[in-house]
Design an enzyme around this catalytic site. Structure first.
Site, PDB file in Angstrom:
ATOM      1  N   SER A   1       0.802  -1.227   0.000  1.00 23.63           N
ATOM      2  CA  SER A   1       0.000   0.000   0.000  1.00 23.63           C
ATOM      3  C   SER A   1       0.835   1.279   0.000  1.00 23.63           C
ATOM      4  O   SER A   1       0.323   2.342  -0.298  1.00 23.63           O
ATOM      5  CB  SER A   1      -0.941   0.016   1.206  1.00 23.63           C
ATOM      6  OG  SER A   1      -0.212   0.141   2.413  1.00 23.63           O
TER       7      SER A   1
ATOM      8  N   LYS B   1       1.154   4.095   6.824  1.00 25.63           N
ATOM      9  CA  LYS B   1       0.464   4.983   5.882  1.00 25.63           C
ATOM     10  C   LYS B   1       1.068   6.386   5.988  1.00 25.63           C
ATOM     11  O   LYS B   1       1.841   6.684   6.900  1.00 25.63           O
ATOM     12  CB  LYS B   1      -1.039   5.060   6.202  1.00 25.63           C
ATOM     13  CG  LYS B   1      -1.776   3.736   6.209  1.00 25.63           C
ATOM     14  CD  LYS B   1      -1.925   3.130   4.839  1.00 25.63           C
ATOM     15  CE  LYS B   1      -2.700   1.811   4.913  1.00 25.63           C
ATOM     16  NZ  LYS B   1      -2.729   1.113   3.603  1.00 25.63           N
TER      17      LYS B   1
END
Length: 249
Positions: free
Chosen positions: A50, A91
């Site tokens: 991700s 993230k």
């Protein structure tokens, strides 16, 4: 002759003293740099793609232990929130409490409080999200996106949750400073967020710690090598001092 011997012995003792001092200082720097790094940083293995291309699945990163209150926009953070799963996740922070996050503007960019953000680190160049969205970040919360926007399960997938997909600052465990393996270097702070109120975070002390370790190694090796060289030099001087010149026979 005896005066020359004393001078050579003094030179040898000085060389031995300098050698020992270099090794001692080198050990302090080497061990101190490692100990400092162990206190400040924690290694993590990134579980998913991700954050590609900034960080790939399986990469080992060094993350500085920080309080959630120290986090700024643009930081790549390690956090754990029950709503996102039971494992630490990595993230990028794109919004903080009070921000309005929206996507996408005419050029396909993310906006923070109406300001378009250039994101050169994205996997999908020029497209900040495959779907349009808006979110108002509550106070004390963080809005998080992956750099691989086409497949990252991030705040966009939790917009219906309380907080519109954001997580509390207290969920943050660390801030990623570098990719240790493979050795891809430091994770840079994005310039686009620097113009917003609060700016970007200051890089951690990793470079200074590495410099201390490297300097320690150089001093240790130099000190160990200098001792025998100084001793050999002293023996050569004593040998030359004891010879009788040919013209004096």
């Amino acid at each position: 002759m005896s005066g020359s011997g004393r001078t050579d012995d003094g030179h040898g003792r000085l060389g031995s003293t300098l050698s020992g001092l270099a090794v001692a200082v080198g050990c302090v720097l080497f061990l101190g740099g490692f100990a400092w790094g162990a206190v400040v940083y924690k290694p993590y293995t990134v579980p998913t793609e991700s954050m590609t291309p900034t960080v790939n699945a399986g990469d080992r990163v060094l993350a500085q232990r920080v309080d959630g209150g120290e986090v700024h926009r643009g930081d790549v953070v390690v956090f754990k929130d029950p709503a996102w799963g039971d494992m630490p996740m990595v993230k990028r922070v794109v919004g903080i409490g009070g921000d309005r996050i929206a996507c996408c503007e005419k050029g396909g960019r993310l906006t923070v409080n109406g300001k378009p953000i250039e994101e050169p680190y994205l996997q999908t160049k020029g497209l900040a999200s495959v779907e349009n969205f808006t979110a108002d970040v509550p106070k004390g919360q963080l809005f998080l996106l992956g750099d691989e926007r086409s497949g990252s399960l991030d705040s966009r997938f939790h917009l219906d949750d309380p907080g519109q997909g954001s997580v509390p600052r207290s969920a943050v465990q660390a801030r990623v400073d570098a990719i240790a393996w493979p050795m891809n270097g430091m994770v840079e702070r994005p310039k686009a967020f620097a113009a917003l109120p609060g700016g970007v975070s200051v890089p951690g002390p990793l470079k200074l710690q590495i410099s201390a370790v490297v300097a320690g190694v150089v001093l240790i090796l130099g000190g160990v090598a200098y001792g025998p060289i100084a001793a050999r030099s002293g023996r050569n001087r004593r040998g030359q001092g004891g010879r009788v010149p040919v013209g004096a026979r």
